[in-house]
Design a protein around this motif. Structure first.
Motif, PDB file in Angstrom:
ATOM      1  N   VAL A 177       0.233  -1.562   0.488  1.00  0.00           N
ATOM      2  CA  VAL A 177      -0.144   0.314  -0.074  1.00  0.00           C
ATOM      3  C   VAL A 177       0.722   0.619   0.265  1.00  0.00           C
ATOM      4  O   VAL A 177       0.971   2.620  -0.880  1.00  0.00           O
ATOM      5  CB  VAL A 177      -0.753  -0.397   1.627  1.00  0.00           C
ATOM      6  CG1 VAL A 177      -1.550   1.138   1.133  1.00  0.00           C
ATOM      7  CG2 VAL A 177      -1.931  -0.899   1.408  1.00  0.00           C
ATOM      8  N   ASN A 180       2.830   1.799  -3.497  1.00  0.00           N
ATOM      9  CA  ASN A 180       1.312   2.247  -4.544  1.00  0.00           C
ATOM     10  C   ASN A 180       0.710   3.945  -4.053  1.00  0.00           C
ATOM     11  O   ASN A 180       0.053   4.199  -5.210  1.00  0.00           O
ATOM     12  CB  ASN A 180       0.371   1.101  -4.618  1.00  0.00           C
ATOM     13  CG  ASN A 180       1.173  -0.321  -5.110  1.00  0.00           C
ATOM     14  OD1 ASN A 180       2.079   0.368  -6.000  1.00  0.00           O
ATOM     15  ND2 ASN A 180       0.084  -1.356  -4.430  1.00  0.00           N
ATOM     16  N   ASP A 181       1.194   3.538  -2.821  1.00  0.00           N
ATOM     17  CA  ASP A 181       0.228   5.189  -2.430  1.00  0.00           C
ATOM     18  C   ASP A 181       1.874   6.288  -2.058  1.00  0.00           C
ATOM     19  O   ASP A 181       1.874   6.302  -0.746  1.00  0.00           O
ATOM     20  CB  ASP A 181      -0.526   5.010  -1.861  1.00  0.00           C
ATOM     21  CG  ASP A 181      -1.620   6.215  -1.323  1.00  0.00           C
ATOM     22  OD1 ASP A 181      -1.289   7.613  -1.927  1.00  0.00           O
ATOM     23  OD2 ASP A 181      -2.371   6.747  -0.083  1.00  0.00           O
ATOM     24  N   SER A 182       1.858   6.788  -2.926  1.00  0.00           N
ATOM     25  CA  SER A 182       2.770   7.795  -2.225  1.00  0.00           C
ATOM     26  C   SER A 182       3.075   9.118  -1.156  1.00  0.00           C
ATOM     27  O   SER A 182       2.966   9.786  -0.498  1.00  0.00           O
ATOM     28  CB  SER A 182       3.665   8.609  -3.554  1.00  0.00           C
ATOM     29  OG  SER A 182       3.039   9.148  -4.291  1.00  0.00           O
ATOM     30  N   ASN A 183       1.408   9.029  -1.235  1.00  0.00           N
ATOM     31  CA  ASN A 183       0.896  10.182  -0.070  1.00  0.00           C
ATOM     32  C   ASN A 183       0.297   9.488   1.011  1.00  0.00           C
ATOM     33  O   ASN A 183      -0.112  10.334   1.817  1.00  0.00           O
ATOM     34  CB  ASN A 183      -0.348  10.883  -1.178  1.00  0.00           C
ATOM     35  CG  ASN A 183      -0.203  12.075  -2.348  1.00  0.00           C
ATOM     36  OD1 ASN A 183       1.186  12.805  -2.097  1.00  0.00           O
ATOM     37  ND2 ASN A 183      -0.979  11.893  -2.958  1.00  0.00           N
ATOM     38  N   HIS A 184       0.922   8.550   1.290  1.00  0.00           N
ATOM     39  CA  HIS A 184       0.266   8.019   2.633  1.00  0.00           C
ATOM     40  C   HIS A 184       1.223   8.105   3.701  1.00  0.00           C
ATOM     41  O   HIS A 184       2.196   8.145   3.351  1.00  0.00           O
ATOM     42  CB  HIS A 184       0.589   5.674   2.487  1.00  0.00           C
ATOM     43  CG  HIS A 184       0.097   5.622   3.397  1.00  0.00           C
ATOM     44  ND1 HIS A 184      -1.498   5.018   3.803  1.00  0.00           N
ATOM     45  CD2 HIS A 184       0.322   4.187   5.057  1.00  0.00           C
ATOM     46  CE1 HIS A 184      -1.176   4.458   4.654  1.00  0.00           C
ATOM     47  NE2 HIS A 184      -0.875   4.236   5.309  1.00  0.00           N
TER      48      HIS A 184
END
Length: 389
Positions: A177, A180-184
Motif C-alpha cells: 500500500v 502504491n500510494d506515495s501520499n500515505h
C-alpha cells in the motif's frame, strides 16, 4: 549397527530344552547304574550240584547272568532312550519355544510398524498378566504417548506457521500500500509496522523459551517462589492499575530448586494471564504461595467470566486464547499457559487449572520443595552436600 548373524532365540531355547532333557535322562540312567547294576557281582558262584554221580541232567545247570551280561543288555537300551529323548526334546522344545515366543513376535512386528512411521498401531496383548504382556502394555503406553506428542507437535508447527505468517502477510500488505500510494502517512505506517514486528519478535522468543523448557537445558539453583511472585506482581502492577484491577500477594516462603529465569517467566505469565482475562473494572488477582511437606505451591486466581471445565482443559494448548480480555493490546501470542505447563514439567512439577465458581480461573502449580539443608546453606550457614556447592 551391523551385527554378524547368529542363532535365533527360538533355536537357542530349543537346544537348551533338549540339552536339559538329555542331561536329565543321562542322570537317570547313571542313577540306575550307581544304585542297582554296580552291585551285581562280576562272577556269580554256583554251589556244587546235588545230582548223584552218573545221573544225566537234560538241561544242564541253570543260567544266571553276571554284570557283563547285564551291561550288554543295558547299554543299547540306554542309548536308544537317550536318542529318543534327544528327538523328543528337539521337537517338543521347538514347539514349546515357539509358543512361548509368540508374544515377542507380535511385539517385534509392532516395532517394525513403528519404525516405518505407524504410531497408531497397538499390540493389545490378550491373556493374563506376565512378563511379555507387561512389556506389550508398556509398549502400547509408550506408543500412545508418542502419538499424542507427535500430534501435539504437528498442531504446534501448523499453528506456529499460521501465527508467523499473519504478521508477515500484514507487513507485506502495508508495504505494498505504501509503495502504491506515495501520499500515505509514513508515520502511521511505521507505527503499525513496529507493532506488527514487535508481536512477531514476541512470538519467536516465546517459541524459543518453550523449546528451552522442553529440552530442560537450564541450570538449577535455590529459588524462593514467594520472592518470584512478588517480583512478577511488581512488574505487572502498572498493567493491573491501568485496567482497574487489584493484585493481592500473600503466602509463606516457598523454596524449590530450579531456574530463576524460567520460574519468573512462569509466574509472570500466570499473573499476566490473570490480569488480561479479567473483568474490565474492579477485578482482583490473588497470588499466594505455601510450603507443604514435600512440595511448594503457587496459586494464581482471578475474577472474570464463568468458564466451563471443558474449556479450561483446552487453554493450555499452544495458541489457544480465551475470552474476556480487558485490553486487546495485551492479547499475547497464545503461548502463555503452554510455556507455564512446559516450565512446570521441566521442574518435575504439576499444573492444575480449575474454573472458579464465582467466575474466573484458579491455577495451581506444585513443585518439589528444596531440601532443608539447601535453604540453610543459602541463608548463610555452611553448605552441606552438593546443593550448597
Amino acid at each position: 549397527m551391523d551385527r554378524a548373524p547368529g542363532l535365533s532365540v527360538r533355536l537357542k531355547l530349543t537346544l537348551s530344552y533338549a540339552g536339559f532333557l538329555m542331561l536329565a535322562g543321562a542322570l537317570l540312567l547313571a542313577t540306575v547304574w550307581v544304585f542297582l547294576l554296580r552291585y551285581v557281582p562280576e562272577v556269580i558262584y554256583f554251589p556244587p550240584s546235588s545230582t548223584p554221580p552218573g545221573t544225566f541232567e537234560p538241561f544242564g545247570p541253570p543260567f544266571v547272568p553276571d554284570r557283563s551280561d547285564l551291561l550288554r543288555a543295558f547299554g543299547p537300551k540306554a542309548a536308544a532312550v537317550l536318542a529318543f529323548l534327544l528327538v523328543f526334546g528337539l521337537g517338543g522344545g521347538w514347539i514349546l519355544a515357539g509358543s512361548m515366543l509368540a508374544p515377542l513376535t507380535r511385539i517385534k512386528n509392532a516395532t517394525r510398524l513403528v519404525a516405518n512411521g505407524s504410531l497408531s498401531h497397538r499390540i493389545e496383548m490378550e491373556g493374563r498378566r506376565d512378563e511379555f504382556r507387561e512389556l506389550a502394555d508398556a509398549f502400547d503406553a509408550m506408543l500412545a504417548r508418542l502419538e499424542a506428542h507427535d500430534a501435539e507437535q504437528q498442531r504446534f508447527a501448523a499453528n506456529a506457521s499460521h501465527e508467523l505468517r499473519t504478521p508477515l502477510a500484514i507487513t507485506q500488505t502495508l508495504l505494498d500500500v505504501a509503495r502504491n500510494d506515495s501520499n500515505h502517512d509514513t508515520g502511521e505506517l511505521v507505527d503499525r509496522l513496529h507493532f506488527i514486528n514487535t508481536r512477531a519478535i514476541d512470538l519467536t522468543e516465546a517459541m524459543l523459551l518453550l523449546s528451552r523448557a522442553n529440552q530442560r537445558s537450564f541450570n538449577r539453583d535455590y529459588v524462593d517462589l514467594s520472592l518470584i511472585a512478588e517480583e512478577a506482581t511488581e512488574t505487572l502492577l502498572p498493567l493491573a492499575e491501568k485496567g482497574g484491577l487489584t493484585i493481592e500477594t500473600s503466602g509463606d516462603i516457598a523454596p524449590t530448586i530450579g531456574s530463576h529465569a524460567l520460574l519468573l517467566q512462569m509466574t509472570t505469565n500466570l499473573v499476566h494471564n490473570a490480569i488480561v482475562h479479567n473483568v474490565p473494572e474492579q477485578g482482583t488477582v490473588w497470588v499466594t504461595t505455601s510450603l507443604r511437606p514435600k512440595t511448594v505451591v503457587l496459586i494464581v486466581e482471578n475474577t472474570g467470566e464463568k468458564l466451563s471445565t471443558q474449556f479450561v482443559s483446552t487453554i493450555v494448548e499452544p495458541f489457544q486464547r480465551g475470552t474476556g480480555r480487558i485490553r486487546n493490546s495485551h492479547a499475547g501470542v497464545g503461548l502463555g499457559l503452554a510455556i507455564v505447563r512446559s516450565i512446570t514439567q521441566a521442574h518435575d512439577g504439576t499444573l492444575t487449572l480449575a474454573p472458579r465458581a464465582a467466575g474466573g480461573l484458579r491455577v495451581t502449580v506444585r513443585l518439589p520443595a528444596a531440601p532443608p539443608h539447601t535453604a540453610r546453606s543459602r541463608s548463610g550457614e555452611p553448605p552441606h552436600g552438593p546443593a550448597g556447592e
